[in-house]
Write an enzyme that holds these catalytic residues in place. Structure first.
Site, PDB file in Angstrom:
ATOM      1  N   THR A 130       1.077  -1.046  -0.098  1.00  0.00           N
ATOM      2  CA  THR A 130       0.072   0.035  -0.031  1.00  0.00           C
ATOM      3  C   THR A 130       0.678   1.115  -0.051  1.00  0.00           C
ATOM      4  O   THR A 130       1.972   1.136   0.461  1.00  0.00           O
ATOM      5  CB  THR A 130      -0.905   0.055   1.207  1.00  0.00           C
ATOM      6  OG1 THR A 130      -0.346  -0.082   2.539  1.00  0.00           O
ATOM      7  CG2 THR A 130      -1.817  -0.880   1.104  1.00  0.00           C
TER       8      THR A 130
ATOM      9  N   THR B 277       1.431   4.571   1.507  1.00  0.00           N
ATOM     10  CA  THR B 277       2.234   5.206   2.564  1.00  0.00           C
ATOM     11  C   THR B 277       3.307   4.315   3.138  1.00  0.00           C
ATOM     12  O   THR B 277       4.218   4.395   3.361  1.00  0.00           O
ATOM     13  CB  THR B 277       1.474   5.823   3.468  1.00  0.00           C
ATOM     14  OG1 THR B 277       0.511   6.785   3.053  1.00  0.00           O
ATOM     15  CG2 THR B 277       2.167   6.374   4.854  1.00  0.00           C
ATOM     16  N   CYS B 278       2.746   2.917   3.393  1.00  0.00           N
ATOM     17  CA  CYS B 278       3.512   1.855   3.812  1.00  0.00           C
ATOM     18  C   CYS B 278       4.751   1.546   3.247  1.00  0.00           C
ATOM     19  O   CYS B 278       5.883   1.278   3.530  1.00  0.00           O
ATOM     20  CB  CYS B 278       2.506   0.533   3.945  1.00  0.00           C
ATOM     21  SG  CYS B 278       1.125   0.843   4.857  1.00  0.00           S
ATOM     22  N   SER B 279       4.685   1.684   1.741  1.00  0.00           N
ATOM     23  CA  SER B 279       5.703   1.470   0.811  1.00  0.00           C
ATOM     24  C   SER B 279       6.694   2.556   0.481  1.00  0.00           C
ATOM     25  O   SER B 279       7.811   2.616   0.295  1.00  0.00           O
ATOM     26  CB  SER B 279       5.031   0.685  -0.450  1.00  0.00           C
ATOM     27  OG  SER B 279       4.416  -0.306  -0.346  1.00  0.00           O
TER      28      SER B 279
ATOM     29  N   LEU C 105       7.905   1.968   5.775  1.00  0.00           N
ATOM     30  CA  LEU C 105       9.033   0.908   5.821  1.00  0.00           C
ATOM     31  C   LEU C 105      10.384   1.495   5.491  1.00  0.00           C
ATOM     32  O   LEU C 105      11.494   1.332   6.183  1.00  0.00           O
ATOM     33  CB  LEU C 105       8.619  -0.516   5.141  1.00  0.00           C
ATOM     34  CG  LEU C 105       9.575  -1.524   4.866  1.00  0.00           C
ATOM     35  CD1 LEU C 105      10.297  -1.903   6.004  1.00  0.00           C
ATOM     36  CD2 LEU C 105       8.997  -2.610   3.736  1.00  0.00           C
TER      37      LEU C 105
END
Length: 223
Positions: free
Chosen positions: A88, A90-92, A96
């Site tokens: 997804t 923001t996560c990517s 992270l």
């Protein structure tokens, strides 16, 4: 159309359709699943279904291994950050990568390990890590990557126990996932907790990302 103008057959069809719509909607989560754990509390003891590297010529040289909360956290000071889903945006793009970049700085603050958790299975988490350019640990028995470790909470057991469960059914078509947060776990107890938005919002429009980032965590650890 007023009910009096409808036949018994029409009314039966409406009731049946209404029932099907209700069944097709995500049920409300139990309160304990979405009431965040408190600082000082003991984290849930669960089993994670992970994949470890084995000696094999197969293109998928892995086998299943059960890893418990105690394996990850007992007798250790661990930074964990949790997010709604692998791959997804923001996560990517930020969450992270930020922790991967700050890995050594965070470890230098007396942290034994950094874990990234998501309600995804072990296969998805590995492919996400590879897509992110993380360096895979290819030694026999290794469980993931060389820096930030990706933890699959596929059955949502840890997330529920942390009181961080949520859904984005209407907004994103997600089922049960983790709310975005970060924490310091010290020997199975919550030392510090950063919860986005100050708490969980079911079917939230925004996906807040203001306090669970790597730099906020680093600032806390350096105090």
């Amino acid at each position: 159309i007023w009910p009096a103008l409808l036949s018994h057959k029409d009314l039966s069809t409406i009731r049946h359709t209404s029932k099907k719509i209700q069944l097709a909607t995500m049920p409300e989560l139990p309160k304990e699943y979405c009431t965040p754990i408190a600082e000082g509390a003991t984290i849930p003891s669960v089993t994670f279904k992970t994949r470890v590297r084995i000696e094999s010529e197969d293109e998928n040289p892995f086998d299943w291994k059960d890893v418990t909360s105690e394996d990850y956290f007992k007798g250790k000071r661990v930074v964990i950050f949790s997010l709604p889903g692998a791959f997804t945006p923001t996560c990517s793009t930020t969450h992270l990568p930020g922790y991967e970049a700050a890995y050594e700085d965070i470890k230098d603050c007396g942290v034994d390990e950094i874990l990234c958790l998501s309600v995804n299975d072990a296969f998805v988490m590995r492919q996400w890590g590879l897509a992110q350019g993380l360096t895979e640990d290819k030694t026999i028995g290794a469980n993931g990557f060389t820096k930030v470790k990706l933890v699959p909470d596929g059955a949502c057991l840890f997330t529920r126990g942390m009181g961080m469960s949520c859904v984005w059914e209407k907004e994103r078509g997600f089922g049960e996932r983790s709310w975005r947060y970060s924490a310091v776990i010290n020997d199975m107890k919550v030392e510090k907790l950063f919860i986005e938005g100050g708490g969980i919002t079911q079917d939230s429009g925004p996906d807040p990302f203001e306090c669970s980032d790597a730099q906020t965590m680093l600032a806390y650890l350096k105090k």
